[in-house]
Design a protein around this motif. Structure first.
Motif, mmCIF file in Angstrom:
data_model
loop_
_atom_site.group_PDB
_atom_site.id
_atom_site.type_symbol
_atom_site.label_atom_id
_atom_site.label_comp_id
_atom_site.label_asym_id
_atom_site.label_seq_id
_atom_site.Cartn_x
_atom_site.Cartn_y
_atom_site.Cartn_z
ATOM 1 N N CYS A 69 72.970 75.089 62.850
ATOM 2 C CA CYS A 69 71.939 74.321 62.277
ATOM 3 C C CYS A 69 70.892 73.745 63.425
ATOM 4 O O CYS A 69 71.426 73.215 64.456
ATOM 5 N N GLY A 71 68.356 70.895 64.458
ATOM 6 C CA GLY A 71 67.524 69.577 64.201
ATOM 7 C C GLY A 71 66.137 69.451 64.732
ATOM 8 O O GLY A 71 65.776 70.083 65.788
ATOM 9 N N ASN A 73 62.845 70.324 63.907
ATOM 10 C CA ASN A 73 62.183 71.587 64.293
ATOM 11 C C ASN A 73 61.058 71.562 63.386
ATOM 12 O O ASN A 73 60.286 72.591 63.567
ATOM 13 N N GLU A 120 65.778 72.755 53.704
ATOM 14 C CA GLU A 120 65.806 73.604 54.672
ATOM 15 C C GLU A 120 65.563 75.246 54.419
ATOM 16 O O GLU A 120 66.148 75.600 53.518
ATOM 17 N N GLY A 233 66.027 73.905 60.114
ATOM 18 C CA GLY A 233 65.359 72.374 60.363
ATOM 19 C C GLY A 233 65.007 71.930 58.978
ATOM 20 O O GLY A 233 64.509 72.821 58.018
#
Length: 273
Positions: A69, A71, A73, A120, A233
């Motif tokens: 994943c 973060g 972004n 996301e 993100g």
């Protein structure tokens, strides 16, 4: 082309979505189909058919080897959290036990009082790559899907490491489909709704590190394999950044939609222990 993983009375099955029906492809799930290298062939495979309406879909990749994943972004989200644009992607991991289907309930754990939404775009890997660059990285993307990185904020910020707030069991809906890359427009928008109130809206073009850049970066660190997932993100609009902070409560319904990819719809319920 759109693929999904269907729950049936005898187990799960990889299916192709077409004309209001689901066509079985002979594999246990979409992850297995990708690992066998059958993505292109899936367009012409034929098998048992099911109606799309009312279908019970599992996470499109039920058992990914990796869930990486990203973060911070989306430019809008970075700014609302009071941070500077990053020089490199911020990475953390989830485990497969965190995944639920695109229409499954999300259980509120009794330990957290700060459960937040994070819609996301996620990409799904379709080829084994290490240190991929350019077109090799682009070609490694089998397709895209929708994810909600539901986050327990109180646990996330207990320390500087985010994992403990990010991988709660049965918290992360994924699906409904794997949509092959040609169906995703760069003009697509991501939108998240809580009880029909729009709380997130952003073009995927607002990503600081786009999908190809993420495949390049992550594959530098570790080999990416078919069925692995990279979640790209979330945009601005999360509950934690609101004044006052707003979190999910039992009885709410969360929808996350991406143009051309699909929509996931999840009811929030108390966890039964």
């Amino acid at each position: 082309m759109k693929l999904a993983t269907l729950r049936t009375p005898t187990g799960t099955a990889a299916v192709r979505v077409e004309d209001g029906k689901l066509v079985e492809l002979g594999y246990r799930d979409v992850g297995e189909l990708l690992r066998r290298g059958e993505l292109s062939a899936a367009a012409t495979m034929n098998g048992r058919e099911y109606p799309l309406a009312g279908s019970d879909l599992a996470p499109v990749i039920p058992e990914p080897g990796k869930i990486v994943c990203v973060g911070l972004n989306y430019r809008t989200h970075i700014l609302e959290m009071g941070r500077q644009l990053p020089e490199h992607p911020t990475l953390f991991a989830k485990y497969a036990d965190a995944l639920v289907g695109p229409y499954d309930d999300i259980a509120l754990p009794p330990e957290s009082g700060a459960v937040d939404w994070e819609g996301e775009l996620a990409l799904i890997i379709g080829a084994t790559v290490r240190r991929a660059r350019g077109e090799t990285a682009r070609a490694a993307i089998a397709g895209y899907t929708v994810m909600n990185d539901v986050t327990m904020r109180d646990f996330q910020y207990r320390t500087s490491q985010w994992l403990q707030g990010k991988t709660w069991e049965a918290s992360t809906p994924l699906g409904p489909y794997l949509v092959t890359p040609e169906e995703l427009s760069q003009d697509a928008w991501l939108r998240t709704f809580v009880d029909d109130v729009e709380v997130q809206a952003a073009p995927i073009a607002d990503l600081v590190f786009d999908p190809v850049a993420l495949v390049e970066y992550v594959s530098t660190i570790t080999t990416l394999r078919p069925g692995d997932i990279i979640a790209t993100g979330t945009p601005g609009g999360v509950g934690h950044a609101r004044k006052p902070s707003t979190y999910l409560r039992a009885g709410a319904t969360v929808r996350t939609r991406i143009d051309g990819v699909g929509e996931i719809v999840n009811r929030i319920v108390p966890e039964t222990t």
